[in-house]
Design an enzyme around this catalytic site. Structure first.
Site, mmCIF file in Angstrom:
data_model
loop_
_atom_site.group_PDB
_atom_site.id
_atom_site.type_symbol
_atom_site.label_atom_id
_atom_site.label_comp_id
_atom_site.label_asym_id
_atom_site.label_seq_id
_atom_site.Cartn_x
_atom_site.Cartn_y
_atom_site.Cartn_z
ATOM 1 N N GLN A 238 41.881 20.522 28.051
ATOM 2 C CA GLN A 238 42.146 19.175 27.558
ATOM 3 C C GLN A 238 40.847 18.480 27.162
ATOM 4 O O GLN A 238 40.873 17.373 26.655
ATOM 5 C CB GLN A 238 42.859 18.344 28.641
ATOM 6 C CG GLN A 238 44.247 18.880 28.980
ATOM 7 C CD GLN A 238 44.913 18.122 30.119
ATOM 8 O OE1 GLN A 238 45.302 18.737 31.099
ATOM 9 N NE2 GLN A 238 45.056 16.810 30.004
ATOM 10 N N ARG A 385 49.675 13.464 34.527
ATOM 11 C CA ARG A 385 50.287 12.551 33.569
ATOM 12 C C ARG A 385 50.069 11.091 33.950
ATOM 13 O O ARG A 385 51.009 10.285 33.996
ATOM 14 C CB ARG A 385 51.779 12.827 33.425
ATOM 15 C CG ARG A 385 52.302 12.283 32.101
ATOM 16 C CD ARG A 385 53.703 12.685 31.808
ATOM 17 N NE ARG A 385 54.058 12.172 30.492
ATOM 18 C CZ ARG A 385 54.834 12.809 29.620
ATOM 19 N NH1 ARG A 385 55.328 13.978 29.911
ATOM 20 N NH2 ARG A 385 55.103 12.276 28.456
ATOM 21 N N CYS A 386 48.820 10.772 34.269
ATOM 22 C CA CYS A 386 48.518 9.369 34.536
ATOM 23 C C CYS A 386 47.035 9.191 34.407
ATOM 24 O O CYS A 386 46.289 10.143 34.364
ATOM 25 C CB CYS A 386 48.965 8.972 35.949
ATOM 26 S SG CYS A 386 48.025 9.776 37.246
ATOM 27 N N GLU A 758 51.802 8.053 29.519
ATOM 28 C CA GLU A 758 51.772 8.208 30.968
ATOM 29 C C GLU A 758 52.541 7.109 31.692
ATOM 30 O O GLU A 758 52.949 7.283 32.836
ATOM 31 C CB GLU A 758 50.317 8.280 31.426
ATOM 32 C CG GLU A 758 49.643 9.437 30.715
ATOM 33 C CD GLU A 758 48.184 9.614 31.060
ATOM 34 O OE1 GLU A 758 47.711 10.746 30.995
ATOM 35 O OE2 GLU A 758 47.526 8.628 31.394
#
Ligand code: FAD
Lengths: 804, 287
Positions: A238, A385-386, A758
């Site tokens: 990522q 996912r945050c 998110e």
């Protein structure tokens, strides 16, 4: 943006497929036809395969490793252990969190499935056989699984390599298993608020360990060219640019000779931010053997070893007036980081942005303290996912506000309404020092309550509770969340010293099409679609002819990557500002071509026209040609720009979520009857993609809240490390989602956009918990620990005497 | 996730398969749908050196009637059970159960025979075979023998089948008119094995139970038939007190293992709950 005045204008605008259009995803054509190109699709001539010998024990000393039998298998090229990496000083590596991590276990293992040796073979079948043939003799050591037990005075020392080190990367270490203590807010002011308050509540809120579990596991293909001295590595990252910098620092190969390519990525969710031993080993093996080496994790390895999330044990406290106005918030957290501190947070923030935990509320005094602890579990602590630890923070404050409401007998909507930061207070400085950019929480709350007819739901719930024969318990969960995303301003945020800016380079070609490259990398977010839409609107070039490329460090400008909802807040701004540089040059060219002054021109969708004379104009296409053909004297030919955007502040998306559940009193199964998510992410670039991201995030939130878990037994064995046990919901389990939105643009972002993907994860998890707990509220229950699977909910039913 | 090396054999007849099985000995395994065997091989729990694939033996597939009996080839896949008009008409419990097994991909390969003989207490077909009073036809070097399902299951991965035998057919009596039936299976998610499940086959005569079979999945080392509960119901009206007694008798024989699906207490309670629901639905279907 001005509304187009005539039909012609509207058509021209919509032909661009710019911002605000639900443009179809450009990525889908290749994915739905099986034409994606993932790391495991990459094959190189002479490529070898790597597999990893892993520890069956969670804590043990390595007595002896015997490679002979493995090396005797035909097709096996090498077996490497820590001893072999030592001369290269690569048996340990630095982590992003300022700790070190064993690349291959050096004298002892610290968690089950830790990397002990690697095997390189002609194919992955031979490699798997060779892994079996490597003999490792262990001597058991006492295992520490509970982070509280890890801090006991006589606890076994896990990290012998740190013996005598009383200073860590984040200050003093008080105990051999203690990593750091980090605090924020004002302890004294908070103490005063508590001392004076009429009401206080306190609870231990555990956010269990979970794993992001992307469909594609981690992996890489490392290829070192011994003749050129160049290293190319395809890697599921990522953050490819950061990987390049780290690989260069570790290997000593100049950064200009290291090329990292992130091809298509099958989901990241934080699992693909870190740098794992597998990557380092594959790179070393390629350098040693002079051949490409592929390493692909299997599912068990992915869940067991690469980057878990959460595992926060939070003691929360709230002080309030008798009518429910919150005066103070305090929390002490024990953070279980596993065996090495390999969290991927901005370097100065070992607990990430957890200090967003005052939430959407106007609280005068607050304090938080987080203690990081070593245990015999895999390292990680990533943002699943945050944004960094924002999920934990929102979970804490939302649980505590509900607990306060229950204690006071106040409605859960009403207590929020009383404490929300009011619209006119923005920009609002939180007690932890964040400056919230914009928000309108009351409007959003009213909209949600009206949409579901909240009073009617509460009345139905009261009737259900009054009926002892009811087969179900009904619960209503309501959550308001404020996120802090778009890390971040380089004065606060860096990773290993590199500021957390992001970048964009745009080149407009002579015939009017364009290519844009960014430092981010899409993994399902649809960057190739939405980024082009930003440029289309800014420059009047149709989205269709704008190529978006990311992920190849040899072509893309340096950026910090995609995680923490930072792509639109940071790279999106870089795109807009790079486009505006081009726009400014285009204006000069247009003025030259039309023989007027720059100020005599108006911009209209896709062209500059002479003020007051619609017949005299130059389209962006005309201007592109001219830029390469007859640039004005004194102006460089060409039409391109680069922009590195260092955000002045974070952005603060928010939302109000409501969930209605019915719990089966016989089985403990929870049925989500209704879920409404209202999100405010500021300016909306592609409403369809936003909708899709929200559905995905809600589904992942549902997975976490209702089923995902990583239980360990006392010996440190991870129970449930396959998809048979680890809960990934299918379409069958997934509830129906309803969505809504308000739009409160960010005043400091060039587009007003805040980031969205998110929010649904951060916001939905406490909503599910709130709904399940609310079903038991009349029985005196004010908190329950996730996951709320049927078995655990049934135990609560039994304990309350409510089981049928 | 990669099995060790093995040799692969694809016989064309049952006789050839039996011959290979005898010749290759205990290191050989029969391969049916592979959906239990291959995962065990990938985890290296099972390491056969020979696989004898039964998929090319056409005789082992298909469903037909022989008078009041239905005969199902051991290699018939779950999807074919679901789609069979014959079963839907004469033995509707089987398609209903098959739909609750695993997911469409698994059901496209997984066979009824493999599901029964594997001896996994989590599998659904063993309990169904008990509830349906099925017989299992086994072929070995010495010819065929037929065993009742009741008594076939001995424990986890243990059955009456000998190492050199192949299950070739399953024979099941078709439902008599007005037979009620149901299978209730509690699971965590689609594609999961049962936390607990109960099958009930029932006939009523003048409001009294004239036939009842109760069988349970995944609450003991093997599928269980609830004899005591059956005895409590036989000849009785289905009133609340009777049902409570029968449910207590069902729970009394449960001896489940603790795992992530739940502990013994929960699974036992769920066996009782699934039984009650199955009984209620079966009774409603008796009309
Ligand atoms: C994700 C998943 C979920 C599942 N969920 C369920 C579920 O909910 N319920 C359920 O019941 N099952 C479930 N299963 C198991 C599945 O139904 C299997 O297909 C079944 O258990 C075995 O049948 P098979 O044909 O695949 O046999 P195989 O896996 O090929 O063989 C299993 C064993 O039986 C032996 N064998 C097979 N056929 C014969 C024969 N004719 N004679 C003698 N020995 C034979 C083999 O040698 C082997 O030892 C699931 C499987 C998966 C992968």
């Amino acid at each position: 943006m001005n509304a187009p005045k005539e039909a012609g204008l509207a058509e021209r605008a919509s032909a661009l497929q710019g911002m605000g259009e639900s443009r179809l995803r450009k990525e889908d054509a290749r994915f739905i036809q099986g034409r994606g190109n993932y790391v495991d699709d990459i094959r190189m001539p002479g490529m070898l395969h790597m597999d990893i010998v892993r520890s069956p024990l969670a804590h043990a000393r390595i007595k002896r490793i015997n490679k002979e039998q493995a090396l005797a298998i035909p097709g096996v090229h090498a077996v490497l252990t820590a001893e072999d990496l030592k001369p290269l000083k690569l048996h340990w590596m630095p982590t992003l969190a300022g700790d070190v991590q064993a690349v291959l276990a050096d004298e002892k293992v610290h968690f089950q499935m830790q990397e002990v040796a690697i095997v390189i073979a002609d194919d992955r079948y031979i490699a798997a056989d060779a892994v079996e043939a490597v003999e490792v003799e262990y001597e058991d050591l006492p295992v520490v699984i509970d982070p509280y037990a890890a801090l006991a005075p006589d606890a076994p020392v896990l990290r012998e390599d740190l013996a005598g080190k009383t200073e860590g990367a984040h200050g003093r270490r008080e105990h051999p298993n203690h990593i750091f203590t980090w605090e924020a807010g004002d302890a004294a002011a908070t103490e005063a608020a508590f001392a004076a308050a009429a009401v206080t509540v306190k609870a231990r809120i555990h956010y269990p360990r979970v794993h992001p579990c992307p469909l594609e596991t981690c992996g890489c293909v490392a290829s070192f060219d011994p003749v050129r001295g160049e290293l190319t590595t395809y890697l599921t990252s990522q953050a490819p640019h950061v990987v390049r910098t780290v690989v260069s620092l570790l290997s000593g190969i100049p950064e200009s000779k290291v090329r990292i390519v992130s091809p298509d990525i099958g989901g990241g969710f934080g699992n693909k931010v870190g740098i794992y031993p597998g990557y380092v080993c594959a790179i070393v093996a390629s350098i040693v053997l002079g051949r490409p080496v592929k390493w692909i994790e299997d599912r068990v390895e992915n869940i067991s070893t690469t980057a878990f999330a959460r595992d926060y044990h939070m003691d929360g406290e709230i002080a309030a007036t008798a009518d429910g106005r919150i005066l103070g918030l305090r929390t002490h957290v024990i953070a279980d980081h596993g065996a090495f501190d390999a969290c991927a947070d901005p370097t100065k923030f070992p607990a990430g942005l957890f200090h967003i935990c005052s939430g959407s509320y106007d609280i005068a005094a607050a304090y938080c303290q987080v203690k990081g602890v070593y245990t015999n579990k895999a390292p990680g602590g990533v943002a699943y996912r945050c944004s960094f630890r924002v999920t934990e923070a929102v979970y804490l404050v939302e649980r505590m506000v509900d607990i306060l409401a229950q204690k006071l007998g106040l409605d859960k909507a009403e207590i929020r309404r009383r404490n929300f930061i009011r619209k006119e207070q923005f920009p609002y400085t939180s007690p932890f020092g964040f400056e919230y950019d914009s928000g309108d929480y009351h409007t959003a709350l009213d909209k949600v309550l009206a949409a579901v007819d909240y009073p009617a739901l509460r009345a139905e719930q009261a009737a259900t509770r009054a009926n002892p024969a009811s087969p179900t318990l009904m619960g209503i969960g309501l959550v308001s969340f404020t996120e802090v995303v778009g890390a971040g301003p380089s004065k606060m945020c860096d990773i290993l010293g590199v500021g957390m800016f992001d970048s964009c380079e745009i080149r407009v070609h002579p015939t009017g099409s364009a290519i844009a490259r960014m430092g981010t990398i899409t993994q399902g977010q649809g960057h190739q679609t939405t980024y082009a839409q930003i440029i289309a609107t800014e420059l009047g070039i149709p989205s269709e002819v704008i190529q978006v490329e990311e992920g190849d460090t040899s072509t893309a400008p340096y950026g910090l990557g995609t995680y923490g909802s930072r792509s639109t807040p940071v790279a999106g701004a870089a795109i807009a500002l790079a486009a505006r540089k081009i726009h400014a040059k285009a204006r000069k060219i247009a003025a030259h071509l039309l023989e007027v002054g720059e100020n005599d021109l108006d911009w209209e969708i896709d062209r500059f026209k002479v003020k007051g004379d619609d017949s005299r104009f130059k389209t962006m296409q005309d201007i592109s040609w001219a830029a390469y053909h007859q640039a004005p004297p004194g102006l460089e030919p060409g039409l391109e720009a680069v922009h590195y955007y260092d955000p002045p502040n974070f952005t603060f998306p928010f939302g109000i979520y409501l969930c209605v559940v019915d719990i089966d009193r016989a089985t403990g199964e929870t049925k989500v009857r209704r879920f409404l998510a209202l999100d405010d992410c500021g300016t909306r670039i592609n409403p369809m993609i936003i909708e899709g991201q929200i559905h995905g995030g809600l589904t992942e939130g549902f997975a976490v809240a209702m089923g995902q878990q990583m239980p360990f037994d006392a010996q440190g064995n991870l129970l449930g490390n396959t998809l048979m046990d680890y809960f990934l919901p299918t379409a069958v389990e997934t509830p129906k989602w309803e969505t809504d939105h308000t739009v409160t643009p960010s005043p400091h972002h060039p587009l007003g956009a805040k980031g969205v993907a998110e929010s649904p994860h951060v916001g939905s998890i406490p909503t599910f918990t709130a709904a399940v707990v609310d079903a038991f509220a009349h029985l005196g229950v004010d908190n329950m620990t996730m996951p709320h699977n049927a078995y655990r909910v049934w135990q609560q039913l039994r304990d309350c005497g409510a089981a049928l | 996730m990669i099995p060790p090396e093995f040799d692969y054999h694809a016989p064309r007849s049952v006789a050839e398969a039996i011959h290979l099985l005898g010749e290759l000995g205990p290191d050989a395994k029969l391969l049916a749908g592979g959906h239990s065997l291959l995962p065990m091989m990938k985890l290296r729990f099972a390491q056969p050196t020979h696989l004898i694939d039964l998929n090319r033996i056409d005789d082992l597939r298909g469903i037909h009637e022989e008078g009041d009996q239905l005969v199902i080839g051991a290699m018939t896949v779950e999807n074919d059970l679901i789609d069979s008009p014959l079963l839907r008409a004469r033995l509707p419990l089987l398609p209903e159960v098959a739909r609750q097994i695993a997911d469409p991909q698994v059901r496209n390969r997984g066979t009824i025979g493999g599901d029964i003989v594997h001896g996994d207490p989590g599998n659904d077909h063993p309990a169904i075979a008990l509830a349906l009073d099925a017989s299992l036809v086994l072929a070995g070097p010495g010819g065929e023998r037929t065993l009742p399902a009741d008594g076939f299951f001995l424990g986890t991965y243990m059955t009456q089948m000998a190492e050199d035998e192949i299950l070739v057919r399953i024979r099941v009596p078709a439902f008599a008119p007005r037979t009620g039936y149901a299978y209730h299976k509690l699971k965590r998610k689609t594609g999961d094995w049962a936390t607990a499940a109960a099958a009930v086959v029932l006939r009523l005569d003048g409001g009294r139970v004239s036939h009842v079979r109760i069988a349970l999945t995944n609450v003991a080392p093997m599928a269980l038939r609830a004899h005591a509960a059956e005895a409590l119901l036989l000849g009785q009206a289905l009133d609340a007190a009777r049902i409570d007694q029968a449910a207590a008798a069902v729970m009394a024989i449960c001896a489940p293992a603790d795992d992530l699906r739940g502990d013994a207490e929960y699974k036992t309670a769920m066996a009782g709950c699934m039984f009650r629901r199955a009984l209620a639905q079966a009774a409603a279907r008796c009309a």
